[in-house]
Design an enzyme around this catalytic site. Sequence first.
Site, PDB file in Angstrom:
ATOM      1  N   HIS A 153      -1.000  -7.302  14.563  1.00 24.97           N
ATOM      2  CA  HIS A 153      -2.466  -8.239  15.208  1.00 24.97           C
ATOM      3  C   HIS A 153      -2.001  -7.288  16.645  1.00 24.97           C
ATOM      4  O   HIS A 153      -3.295  -7.811  16.755  1.00 24.97           O
ATOM      5  CB  HIS A 153      -2.390  -9.366  14.797  1.00 24.97           C
ATOM      6  N   GLU A 191      -4.770  -7.162   5.238  1.00 28.68           N
ATOM      7  CA  GLU A 191      -3.399  -8.419   5.035  1.00 28.68           C
ATOM      8  C   GLU A 191      -2.987  -8.706   3.891  1.00 28.68           C
ATOM      9  O   GLU A 191      -1.276  -8.758   4.062  1.00 28.68           O
ATOM     10  CB  GLU A 191      -4.521  -9.848   5.130  1.00 28.68           C
ATOM     11  N   ASN A 231       1.951 -12.587  12.161  1.00 30.15           N
ATOM     12  CA  ASN A 231       1.578 -11.598  12.844  1.00 30.15           C
ATOM     13  C   ASN A 231       1.376  -9.975  13.105  1.00 30.15           C
ATOM     14  O   ASN A 231       0.980  -8.680  14.178  1.00 30.15           O
ATOM     15  CB  ASN A 231       1.448 -11.862  14.220  1.00 30.15           C
ATOM     16  N   ARG A 274     -13.229 -37.549  15.478  1.00 30.25           N
ATOM     17  CA  ARG A 274     -11.495 -36.341  16.103  1.00 30.25           C
ATOM     18  C   ARG A 274     -10.571 -36.046  14.824  1.00 30.25           C
ATOM     19  O   ARG A 274      -8.848 -36.364  13.956  1.00 30.25           O
ATOM     20  CB  ARG A 274     -10.458 -38.147  16.516  1.00 30.25           C
ATOM     21  N   LYS A 280       2.210 -16.807   2.148  1.00 33.11           N
ATOM     22  CA  LYS A 280       2.435 -17.107   3.211  1.00 33.11           C
ATOM     23  C   LYS A 280       2.239 -18.901   3.501  1.00 33.11           C
ATOM     24  O   LYS A 280       2.946 -19.195   4.371  1.00 33.11           O
ATOM     25  CB  LYS A 280       0.301 -17.646   3.562  1.00 33.11           C
ATOM     26  N   LYS A 307      -5.463 -23.099  10.076  1.00 33.86           N
ATOM     27  CA  LYS A 307      -5.711 -22.407  11.176  1.00 33.86           C
ATOM     28  C   LYS A 307      -6.981 -22.367  11.127  1.00 33.86           C
ATOM     29  O   LYS A 307      -7.708 -21.644  10.309  1.00 33.86           O
ATOM     30  CB  LYS A 307      -5.292 -21.362  11.787  1.00 33.86           C
ATOM     31  N   GLU A 337       3.980 -22.162  13.745  1.00 39.16           N
ATOM     32  CA  GLU A 337       4.073 -20.477  14.725  1.00 39.16           C
ATOM     33  C   GLU A 337       4.803 -20.744  15.945  1.00 39.16           C
ATOM     34  O   GLU A 337       3.980 -20.323  17.091  1.00 39.16           O
ATOM     35  CB  GLU A 337       2.597 -19.988  15.262  1.00 39.16           C
ATOM     36  N   HIS A 392     -11.782  -6.916  10.432  1.00 37.98           N
ATOM     37  CA  HIS A 392     -10.086  -7.113  11.614  1.00 37.98           C
ATOM     38  C   HIS A 392      -9.082  -5.963  10.144  1.00 37.98           C
ATOM     39  O   HIS A 392      -8.295  -5.783  10.954  1.00 37.98           O
ATOM     40  CB  HIS A 392     -10.434  -8.549  11.277  1.00 37.98           C
ATOM     41  N   HIS A 415      -5.681  -6.258  17.090  1.00 38.07           N
ATOM     42  CA  HIS A 415      -6.373  -6.892  17.992  1.00 38.07           C
ATOM     43  C   HIS A 415      -6.989  -5.964  18.935  1.00 38.07           C
ATOM     44  O   HIS A 415      -8.507  -6.021  18.837  1.00 38.07           O
ATOM     45  CB  HIS A 415      -6.136  -8.386  18.207  1.00 38.07           C
ATOM     46  N   ARG A 437       6.450 -18.190  12.041  1.00 37.39           N
ATOM     47  CA  ARG A 437       5.336 -17.166  11.473  1.00 37.39           C
ATOM     48  C   ARG A 437       4.554 -16.774  12.355  1.00 37.39           C
ATOM     49  O   ARG A 437       3.746 -16.146  11.959  1.00 37.39           O
ATOM     50  CB  ARG A 437       4.174 -19.806  12.124  1.00 37.39           C
TER      51      ARG A 437
END
Length: 369
Positions: A255, A193, A252, A129, A234, A151, A244, A271, A259, A248
């Site tokens: 993106h 990025e 993106n 966990r 960041k 993330k 987010e 990417h 994406h 945040r």
Amino acid sequence: MSTSATTPLRTIAVQTASRSYDVLVGADILGGLGSRVRTATGASRPFVVTDTTVGPLYLTRIEEALHAEGYDAPSFAMPAGEVNKHLGTLGDVCQAIAQAELSRDDTVVALGGGVVGDLAGFAAAIYMRGIQVVQVPTTLLAMVDSSVGGKTAIDATAGKNLLGAFLQPSLVMADVQTLSTLSPEVFVDGIGEVVKHAVLADEALFEELTVHPLTQAADEDYLARVVARNVEIKRDVVNTDERERGLRQTLNLGHTIGHAIEASSGYRLGHGHCVAAGLCCMARATEALGWSEPGLARRIERCVAAQGLPTTTDIAHEDLVYQAAFDKKRHGDSVNVIVPTAIGSAEVRRVSLEEFSRIVELGCSGRSC
Ligand code: NAD
Ligand code: GLY
């Protein structure tokens, strides 16, 4: 890359609601990993997860650094590449961690690019966990983006990064000397990025990148400075909004279209290349709609092209809109898009899929560079 006798160790302190930690950026710093891991985690056993490309290059150095601190440092090398960032590999990594009998207080050390960082981080998030993870990023993308902010994820058949968790690392150590062994394609991919961060938050960096594009041959101190500045950008976002909920989302930028390009290409395009093209498409469209300041799109295109990244895509509009409809960031019949309003500022706008289709039409009209 030219080495520099004067690359200082830069420390960026991240303070999120769930954990505070340091991101260390420097050159030839991995020898100090063992003592840093002990201080940052208090772990009695670090378990190293790497991949089959990075392992042969850097695992011995990492093992030596951990042995020097008295650690035995068991490890597992997953097959390299995005195609392996799936449930099967996650299961193999978790089994290896369990067989090494890691306890609750121990830590995973993720040695590699964003794929290793995301998958090993997710394994750490679910083993017992949740145990700790230390990120040792070895690609530009992982240094400036994926290793920071917590993330973690793997891909599912239905989409990229669909299964994941938030787990802030206990420590990040980015050694820019590892960038020298990257393929030129993977190095350049990470610059997507970097440009995104500059557009979001730092006009001086944006201008510098346009005039002095980032290259693998660059002086290592320049690389370390740019990596550290990106981590600060960041950090400032995730300190404010770890999960987010608001700010945040601006990370993106580029993106949603990026994406869609990535998915439409069957993940053949990197990417960062897709984010760069998505950023330019977005800027052209939002400028045409009067949402961004005049001239912004041309400035962004110039900076992106200077890095050797694409400024558009030849993928059909309908395919991009279709893919965007499956994006994680979709809300019912609408998607959140990030609008670059000027260099140094951006805002989140929710648009219908119809409006998104218009954005794609306005922004992605065929001028490949
Ligand atoms: P990657 O990890 O697949 O690395 C690219 C290739 O370079 C791989 O073959 C790898 O083995 C090799 N490599 C890595 N370091 C090397 C080195 N120093 N020398 C030689 N070869 C090396 O890809 P990436 O671009 O680093 O990361 C992409 C992943 O990051 C994607 O899965 C993306 O979803 C994820 N990502 C996550 C976040 C986040 O916030 N968690 C953010 C952005 C991207
Ligand atoms: N890469 C975007 C984020 O971490 O939120």
